[in-house]
Design a protein around this motif. Structure first.
Motif, mmCIF file in Angstrom:
data_model
loop_
_atom_site.group_PDB
_atom_site.id
_atom_site.type_symbol
_atom_site.label_atom_id
_atom_site.label_comp_id
_atom_site.label_asym_id
_atom_site.label_seq_id
_atom_site.Cartn_x
_atom_site.Cartn_y
_atom_site.Cartn_z
ATOM 1 N N ILE A 98 59.194 28.248 4.074
ATOM 2 C CA ILE A 98 59.236 29.564 3.420
ATOM 3 C C ILE A 98 58.079 30.401 3.952
ATOM 4 C CG2 ILE A 98 57.964 28.686 1.368
ATOM 5 C CD1 ILE A 98 59.706 30.742 -0.265
ATOM 6 N N HIS A 99 58.377 31.634 4.344
ATOM 7 C CA HIS A 99 57.300 32.512 4.827
ATOM 8 C C HIS A 99 57.409 33.875 4.159
ATOM 9 C CE1 HIS A 99 60.446 33.968 7.529
ATOM 10 N NE2 HIS A 99 59.662 34.977 7.873
ATOM 11 N N SER A 100 56.341 34.651 4.286
ATOM 12 C CA SER A 100 56.277 35.919 3.557
ATOM 13 C C SER A 100 56.620 37.098 4.454
ATOM 14 C CB SER A 100 54.881 36.106 2.973
ATOM 15 O OG SER A 100 53.892 35.944 3.966
ATOM 16 N N HIS A 101 57.178 38.104 3.853
ATOM 17 C CA HIS A 101 57.326 39.420 4.474
ATOM 18 C C HIS A 101 56.509 40.397 3.628
ATOM 19 C CE1 HIS A 101 61.335 38.626 6.849
ATOM 20 N NE2 HIS A 101 60.295 37.974 7.342
ATOM 21 N N PRO A 102 55.226 40.585 3.987
ATOM 22 C CA PRO A 102 54.356 41.424 3.146
ATOM 23 C C PRO A 102 54.873 42.857 3.015
ATOM 24 C CG PRO A 102 53.073 40.216 4.786
ATOM 25 C CD PRO A 102 54.505 40.039 5.160
ATOM 26 N N GLY A 103 55.671 43.304 3.978
ATOM 27 C CA GLY A 103 56.214 44.669 3.908
ATOM 28 C C GLY A 103 57.350 44.805 2.891
ATOM 29 N N HIS A 105 60.432 43.406 3.113
ATOM 30 C CA HIS A 105 61.810 43.365 3.641
ATOM 31 C C HIS A 105 62.447 42.020 3.312
ATOM 32 C CE1 HIS A 105 60.961 47.048 5.671
ATOM 33 N NE2 HIS A 105 59.906 46.511 6.248
ATOM 34 N N LEU A 106 63.421 42.038 2.407
ATOM 35 C CA LEU A 106 64.059 40.791 1.982
ATOM 36 C C LEU A 106 65.274 40.515 2.876
ATOM 37 C CD1 LEU A 106 63.733 38.511 -0.043
ATOM 38 C CD2 LEU A 106 65.230 39.745 -1.606
ATOM 39 N N HIS A 107 64.988 40.128 4.108
ATOM 40 C CA HIS A 107 66.054 39.723 5.029
ATOM 41 C C HIS A 107 65.419 38.886 6.134
ATOM 42 C CE1 HIS A 107 64.847 42.349 8.379
ATOM 43 N NE2 HIS A 107 64.427 43.146 7.426
ATOM 44 N N PHE A 108 66.260 38.177 6.881
ATOM 45 C CA PHE A 108 65.762 37.399 8.013
ATOM 46 C C PHE A 108 65.769 38.291 9.256
ATOM 47 C CE2 PHE A 108 67.139 34.125 5.071
ATOM 48 C CZ PHE A 108 66.112 33.196 5.156
ATOM 49 N N GLY A 155 58.080 38.632 -5.424
ATOM 50 C CA GLY A 155 58.410 37.254 -5.783
ATOM 51 C C GLY A 155 59.861 36.913 -5.487
ATOM 52 N N ALA A 156 60.671 37.904 -5.153
ATOM 53 C CA ALA A 156 62.075 37.634 -4.829
ATOM 54 C C ALA A 156 62.145 36.747 -3.584
ATOM 55 C CB ALA A 156 62.824 38.940 -4.603
ATOM 56 N N VAL A 157 63.111 35.861 -3.589
ATOM 57 C CA VAL A 157 63.270 34.890 -2.498
ATOM 58 C C VAL A 157 64.689 34.992 -1.960
ATOM 59 C CG1 VAL A 157 63.247 32.434 -1.907
ATOM 60 C CG2 VAL A 157 61.641 33.296 -3.610
ATOM 61 N N LEU A 158 64.802 34.987 -0.636
ATOM 62 C CA LEU A 158 66.117 34.914 0.009
ATOM 63 C C LEU A 158 66.118 33.638 0.834
ATOM 64 C CD1 LEU A 158 68.813 36.470 0.712
ATOM 65 C CD2 LEU A 158 67.610 37.276 2.754
ATOM 66 N N GLY A 159 67.161 32.825 0.675
ATOM 67 C CA GLY A 159 67.171 31.562 1.396
ATOM 68 C C GLY A 159 68.452 31.376 2.182
ATOM 69 N N VAL A 180 68.888 31.592 -5.710
ATOM 70 C CA VAL A 180 67.701 30.784 -5.943
ATOM 71 C C VAL A 180 67.406 30.906 -7.437
ATOM 72 C CG1 VAL A 180 65.250 30.475 -5.412
ATOM 73 C CG2 VAL A 180 66.832 31.293 -3.630
ATOM 74 N N CYS A 181 67.225 29.767 -8.106
ATOM 75 C CA CYS A 181 66.994 29.773 -9.552
ATOM 76 C C CYS A 181 65.555 29.354 -9.847
ATOM 77 C CB CYS A 181 67.974 28.803 -10.222
ATOM 78 S SG CYS A 181 67.802 28.721 -12.007
ATOM 79 N N LEU A 182 64.823 30.210 -10.553
ATOM 80 C CA LEU A 182 63.444 29.909 -10.944
ATOM 81 C C LEU A 182 63.445 29.540 -12.422
ATOM 82 C CD1 LEU A 182 61.581 32.986 -9.405
ATOM 83 C CD2 LEU A 182 62.263 30.868 -8.296
ATOM 84 N N VAL A 183 63.036 28.310 -12.694
ATOM 85 C CA VAL A 183 63.061 27.821 -14.078
ATOM 86 C C VAL A 183 61.635 27.777 -14.622
ATOM 87 C CG1 VAL A 183 63.718 25.936 -15.605
ATOM 88 C CG2 VAL A 183 65.101 26.437 -13.577
ATOM 89 N N GLY A 184 61.368 28.628 -15.593
ATOM 90 C CA GLY A 184 60.064 28.645 -16.257
ATOM 91 C C GLY A 184 60.277 29.059 -17.692
ATOM 92 N N ASP A 185 59.262 29.692 -18.296
ATOM 93 C CA ASP A 185 59.469 30.236 -19.642
ATOM 94 C C ASP A 185 60.641 31.219 -19.602
ATOM 95 O OD1 ASP A 185 57.409 28.768 -20.720
ATOM 96 O OD2 ASP A 185 55.922 30.361 -20.448
ATOM 97 N N ASP A 186 60.709 31.978 -18.518
ATOM 98 C CA ASP A 186 61.881 32.821 -18.262
ATOM 99 C C ASP A 186 62.729 32.146 -17.185
ATOM 100 O OD1 ASP A 186 60.548 34.590 -19.936
ATOM 101 O OD2 ASP A 186 59.708 35.733 -18.259
ATOM 102 N N ILE A 187 64.001 32.474 -17.164
ATOM 103 C CA ILE A 187 64.886 31.944 -16.112
ATOM 104 C C ILE A 187 65.251 33.123 -15.226
ATOM 105 C CG2 ILE A 187 67.050 30.759 -15.617
ATOM 106 C CD1 ILE A 187 66.963 29.701 -18.533
ATOM 107 N N ARG A 188 64.956 32.991 -13.934
ATOM 108 C CA ARG A 188 65.166 34.128 -13.048
ATOM 109 C C ARG A 188 66.054 33.708 -11.878
ATOM 110 N NH1 ARG A 188 60.113 37.031 -9.879
ATOM 111 N NH2 ARG A 188 61.361 38.389 -8.546
#
Ligand SMILES: [Zn+2]
Length: 464
Positions: free
Chosen positions: A88-93, A95-98, A132-136, A151-159
């Motif tokens: 997993i790597h970051s796109h600081p700008g 852009h949520l795409h490969f 924090g959005a993730v594209l896989g 992608v499912c994030l399981v915590g106090d909230d479910i995202r």
């Protein structure tokens, strides 16, 4: 093949902190992921995170290159344990795409990953943006890749992070009123969800009715029992004509007739049935609506191994059988992988687990030990009232919606346990405190031999 990824909020926060150190340049982390599989479904679950140190990388605002020496130990573990490798790597700008650069890097990387871990199952590449959005995407052994369903994030909230939709779909008329309350995003999350219900009787029955009417995309039902006349006082959508049919079959047929688009998989078996366990393992969220404690213990364990958000519903109607009522109460527990467990919260004890297991495996020995006073009896044929079951199944579904669409004045973390007594007139909310250390080590472990590290489940699988 529908492929998803699940991780805890704590894992997500750790990755986010590493990927965005604040200098505007890309960073990278590697992960070891457990696997879950059921027909047509695959899920990866984050088990271990290896941040690649910044000074080992060449980092710009458009690209990060890193030494593969960080990958080798993970490949070795993945190979030995049947797990997946993820980058997993970051796109600081933002852009949520490969990018093209990502495509080229991933083609080379996953070519060698598949050559090393030669088991034909997919590995994973992902991008995270500052929100924090993730594209896989899943990288398959044949060199192709496909976007993850979510992608499912399981915590106090479910995202849920879903790939940016092309043309946003029209909300169907039946869901308009739900969308007015919880928004389009929540409706779409619900539509994309795979949700399990274990126990399809007094609380599970009305719960299935409610989640089907929310428009949940996939519903997995598990219950070994058949409808009996004594159930007609409380299982929603069952009739006298259904007596003798498996409960899951009756409820699945109802959801089908309802016609709101939910796809149902029904398992007329105990949860320890291998096919049922695997079908639940690829869910995102599971509701436990069981009376006994053995099933709860197993489901809590399964939810930990496979990164599921787990809601447990229980009711208690304490009566003497002649109209004298001791108390009427119930609870909804929300459990997250790597946090406290039902056992840790005192919902049951080891003694209760042992008594139930003995009754199932050796009824004569159970009766004998009960008569001698060595064990406490397992409650059987408790009084039950449909309205009470309906109240707590509704509370559980509302709890699920409030975690999907946080709307409380206080954070969801304070509502891990909700106990409601109608006779004493109180409603108590408790936060999630402590960690079940025995379970925590298995967060995201996924498929392993023996299944759930419980040899007797493998024996059941071989017998099936
Ligand atoms: Zn990139």
């Amino acid at each position: 093949m529908r492929v998803t990824l699940s991780l805890t909020s704590a894992q997500h926060a750790a990755i986010h902190t590493h990927l965005f150190p604040g200098d505007g340049r890309e960073a990278v982390a590697l992960m070891l992921c457990g696997r879950a599989t059921s027909p047509g479904r695959a899920k990866l679950v984050v088990n271990e995170i290896v941040p690649v140190p910044y000074d080992a990388c060449q980092r710009t605002d458009r690209r990060v290159t890193w030494p593969t020496s960080y990958l080798e130990p993970l490949l070795d573990k993945a190979l030995r344990r049947g797990m997946a490798v993820a980058k997993i790597h970051s796109h600081p700008g933002g852009h949520l795409h490969f990018s093209k650069v990502d495509d080229e890097a991933d083609a080379a990387l996953f070519g060698s990953v598949h050559a090393w871990v030669d088991d034909s199952a997919p590995h994973l590449s992902a991008v995270m943006v500052p929100s924090g959005a993730v594209l896989g995407r899943a990288h398959h052994a044949d060199g192709t890749h496909g976007e993850l369903h979510h992608v499912c994030l399981v915590g106090d909230d479910i995202r849920f992070c879903r790939p940016p939709a092309g043309a946003s779909r029209e909300i169907p008329e039946f869901a308009r009123r739900h969308a007015q309350a919880f928004g389009r995003g929540t409706f779409e999350a619900v539509r994309g969800l795979r949700l399990g219900v274990v126990g399809c009787s007094g609380t599970g029955g009305p719960l299935v009715d409610q989640v089907a009417r929310l428009g949940v995309g996939e519903i997995v039902l598990v219950d070994p029992d058949r409808v009996e006349e004594k159930n007609l006082n409380r299982i929603v959508n069952t009739t006298r004509a259904d007596i003798g049919r498996p409960k899951v079959e009756v409820l699945a047929a109802f959801v089908e007739r309802l016609g709101l688009g939910s796809r149902v998989e029904a398992f007329p078996h105990d949860l320890s049935d291998p096919a049922a366990l695997h079908a639940i393992s690829t869910c995102d969220v599971v509701f436990g609506c069981m009376d006994g404690v053995e099933g709860r213990d197993l489901l809590n364990r399964l939810a930990t191994f496979y990164g599921l958000a787990y809601f447990d519903v229980g009711v208690m109607l304490d009566a003497d059988g002649h109209g004298g009522i001791g108390q009427i109460c119930g609870s909804v527990h929300y459990l997250q992988p790597g946090r406290s467990s039902l056992r840790g919260r005192g919902l049951y004890t080891d003694g209760m687990l042992e008594a139930e297991s003995l009754r199932r495996q050796d009824p004569a020995a159970y009766e004998d030990r009960l008569a001698r006073g060595y064990i406490r009896g397992v409650p059987e044929d408790r009084p039950a009232v449909g309205a009470l079951n309906g109240l707590f199944s509704s509370l559980a579904v509302m709890e699920f919606l409030l975690r999907l669409h946080p709307s409380r004045l206080d954070p969801n973390g304070g509502f891990a346990t909700q106990t409601f007594s109608l006779t004493a007139g109180y409603w108590e909310n408790l936060p999630d405190e402590g960690v079940d250390e025995a379970l925590a080590r298995y967060v995201g472990r996924g498929d392993m031999v023996p299944f759930l590290n419980r040899p007797h489940l493998d024996m059941l699988a071989r017998a099936a």
